[in-house]
Design a protein around this motif. Structure first.
Motif, PDB file in Angstrom:
ATOM      1  N   THR A  26      35.669  15.897 -17.654  1.00 37.85           N
ATOM      2  CA  THR A  26      35.895  15.465 -19.031  1.00 37.85           C
ATOM      3  C   THR A  26      34.808  16.041 -19.934  1.00 37.85           C
ATOM      4  O   THR A  26      33.636  16.051 -19.570  1.00 37.85           O
ATOM      5  CB  THR A  26      35.877  13.930 -19.145  1.00 37.85           C
ATOM      6  N   VAL A  27      35.217  16.525 -21.090  1.00 44.12           N
ATOM      7  CA  VAL A  27      34.297  17.090 -22.078  1.00 44.12           C
ATOM      8  C   VAL A  27      34.289  16.178 -23.295  1.00 44.12           C
ATOM      9  O   VAL A  27      35.340  15.841 -23.841  1.00 44.12           O
ATOM     10  CB  VAL A  27      34.716  18.513 -22.488  1.00 44.12           C
ATOM     11  N   GLN A  28      33.092  15.781 -23.711  1.00 43.55           N
ATOM     12  CA  GLN A  28      32.957  14.884 -24.853  1.00 43.55           C
ATOM     13  C   GLN A  28      32.111  15.530 -25.939  1.00 43.55           C
ATOM     14  O   GLN A  28      31.215  16.328 -25.645  1.00 43.55           O
ATOM     15  CB  GLN A  28      32.314  13.562 -24.420  1.00 43.55           C
TER      16      GLN A  28
ATOM     17  N   LYS B 176      29.455  20.375 -33.384  1.00 39.31           N
ATOM     18  CA  LYS B 176      29.517  21.746 -32.870  1.00 39.31           C
ATOM     19  C   LYS B 176      29.120  21.815 -31.399  1.00 39.31           C
ATOM     20  O   LYS B 176      29.045  22.897 -30.823  1.00 39.31           O
ATOM     21  CB  LYS B 176      28.591  22.668 -33.685  1.00 39.31           C
ATOM     22  N   SER B 177      28.850  20.653 -30.797  1.00 32.74           N
ATOM     23  CA  SER B 177      28.366  20.612 -29.412  1.00 32.74           C
ATOM     24  C   SER B 177      29.230  19.706 -28.542  1.00 32.74           C
ATOM     25  O   SER B 177      29.819  18.737 -29.032  1.00 32.74           O
ATOM     26  CB  SER B 177      26.920  20.131 -29.363  1.00 32.74           C
ATOM     27  N   CYS B 178      29.284  20.032 -27.243  1.00 27.04           N
ATOM     28  CA  CYS B 178      30.017  19.237 -26.260  1.00 27.04           C
ATOM     29  C   CYS B 178      29.131  19.015 -25.036  1.00 27.04           C
ATOM     30  O   CYS B 178      28.252  19.821 -24.735  1.00 27.04           O
ATOM     31  CB  CYS B 178      31.296  19.959 -25.821  1.00 27.04           C
ATOM     32  N   VAL B 179      29.388  17.925 -24.327  1.00 24.89           N
ATOM     33  CA  VAL B 179      28.651  17.629 -23.093  1.00 24.89           C
ATOM     34  C   VAL B 179      29.640  17.332 -21.973  1.00 24.89           C
ATOM     35  O   VAL B 179      30.748  16.850 -22.212  1.00 24.89           O
ATOM     36  CB  VAL B 179      27.690  16.429 -23.282  1.00 24.89           C
ATOM     37  N   TRP B 180      29.224  17.611 -20.729  1.00 24.86           N
ATOM     38  CA  TRP B 180      30.046  17.325 -19.562  1.00 24.86           C
ATOM     39  C   TRP B 180      29.183  17.366 -18.298  1.00 24.86           C
ATOM     40  O   TRP B 180      28.069  17.871 -18.301  1.00 24.86           O
ATOM     41  CB  TRP B 180      31.208  18.311 -19.463  1.00 24.86           C
TER      42      TRP B 180
ATOM     43  N   PHE C 295      25.574  19.255 -18.683  1.00 24.66           N
ATOM     44  CA  PHE C 295      25.444  20.381 -19.602  1.00 24.66           C
ATOM     45  C   PHE C 295      25.755  19.956 -21.031  1.00 24.66           C
ATOM     46  O   PHE C 295      26.545  19.041 -21.277  1.00 24.66           O
ATOM     47  CB  PHE C 295      26.398  21.507 -19.217  1.00 24.66           C
ATOM     48  N   CYS C 296      25.145  20.684 -21.950  1.00 26.78           N
ATOM     49  CA  CYS C 296      25.474  20.568 -23.370  1.00 26.78           C
ATOM     50  C   CYS C 296      25.608  21.985 -23.902  1.00 26.78           C
ATOM     51  O   CYS C 296      24.735  22.825 -23.676  1.00 26.78           O
ATOM     52  CB  CYS C 296      24.388  19.808 -24.130  1.00 26.78           C
TER      53      CYS C 296
ATOM     54  N   ASP D  25      39.506  21.610 -26.379  1.00 27.34           N
ATOM     55  CA  ASP D  25      40.962  21.533 -26.210  1.00 27.34           C
ATOM     56  C   ASP D  25      41.431  22.331 -24.993  1.00 27.34           C
ATOM     57  O   ASP D  25      42.345  21.904 -24.267  1.00 27.34           O
ATOM     58  CB  ASP D  25      41.670  22.057 -27.470  1.00 27.34           C
ATOM     59  N   LYS D  26      40.820  23.482 -24.764  1.00 27.03           N
ATOM     60  CA  LYS D  26      41.225  24.325 -23.637  1.00 27.03           C
ATOM     61  C   LYS D  26      40.877  23.654 -22.319  1.00 27.03           C
ATOM     62  O   LYS D  26      41.678  23.693 -21.366  1.00 27.03           O
ATOM     63  CB  LYS D  26      40.543  25.692 -23.727  1.00 27.03           C
ATOM     64  N   ILE D  27      39.714  23.036 -22.255  1.00 28.53           N
ATOM     65  CA  ILE D  27      39.326  22.317 -21.044  1.00 28.53           C
ATOM     66  C   ILE D  27      40.305  21.174 -20.772  1.00 28.53           C
ATOM     67  O   ILE D  27      40.754  20.978 -19.632  1.00 28.53           O
ATOM     68  CB  ILE D  27      37.887  21.751 -21.166  1.00 28.53           C
TER      69      ILE D  27
END
Length: 223
Positions: A113-115, A122-126, A141-142, A156-158
């Motif tokens: 899951t990516v949040q 502009k950033s995501c973590v998983w 990761f971020c 969205d792609k993930i």
């Protein structure tokens, strides 16, 4: 009386003409100089030859350091989502600019899951079991992108990939369950046949024994 400025003017013009003439080309001696070192072409493989690129975006990656309780920069480069042409597995790979050193390399699993990073759209973590260092490590990761659009495209792609994998996994589980039931029914049917044969075997044996006894009695009477 002639003007004394004419010689000076002509001299200046002659000097300008000399300066304006192109320099003479270096004389070609015809000698050939062999290179000191001969370089051979080397085929470079990245391990991505059998994979299709699903996503390719410039970004900056961070890894959470549990011991220091802080985010540490992992590298600046290009993050890719690659799908293997034969197995269909999808992995996330990121390489640093110029050096091409791998700073992230892990499979995209149905449970991933990516949040959005809190306070930064502009950033995501998983979380993932990463293999960038040559061994599996649980990492957080971020990733930061140059725009909100790129971050959304990545997220969205993930999600699209994980949903597809979960669906395929569910269908696979159903197929396994159905195959297991069929196998179970086949085994039960075979067991019933063997049991029936086992029950009928003594009866057949008794019948044969009776026939043998009758035959012996007839033989005795004949004597």
């Amino acid at each position: 009386m002639a003007s004394t400025t004419e010689p000076t003017t002509l001299k200046r013009e002659e000097e300008e003409e000399e300066d304006s003439k192109p320099a003479a080309d270096d004389e070609d001696t015809g000698a050939q100089v062999a290179p000191i070192v001969k370089l051979q072409e080397v085929a470079v493989t990245t391990g991505e030859e059998n994979e299709d690129v699903l996503l390719d975006l410039k970004s900056k990656l961070y890894r959470f350091d549990k011991e220091g309780n802080q985010w540490k920069e992992r590298g600046v480069g290009t993050v890719k989502l690659l799908k293997h042409k034969e197995t269909g597995k999808v992995r996330l790979v990121m390489r640093q600019n110029k050096t091409l050193k791998i700073c992230a390399n892990h499979l995209v699993l149905p449970t991933m899951t990516v949040q959005e990073h809190q306070g930064n759209d502009k950033s995501c973590v998983w979380h993932a079991a990463d293999f960038a260092d040559g061994e599996l490590k649980e990492e957080t990761f971020c990733i930061r992108f140059a725009s909100v659009e790129n971050c959304k495209a990545f997220k969205d792609k993930i999600e699209e990939i994980t949903e597809s994998l979960a669906k395929d996994s569910g269908e696979s589980e159903e197929a396994k369950t159905a195959a297991s039931l069929i196998e179970k029914l086949s085994v039960e049917g075979k067991d019933k046949e063997e049991k029936k044969e086992a029950e009928e075997a003594p009866l057949a044996s008794e019948g044969k024994k009776d026939d043998d006894e009758k035959q012996e009695e007839k033989s005795g009477d004949g004597k």
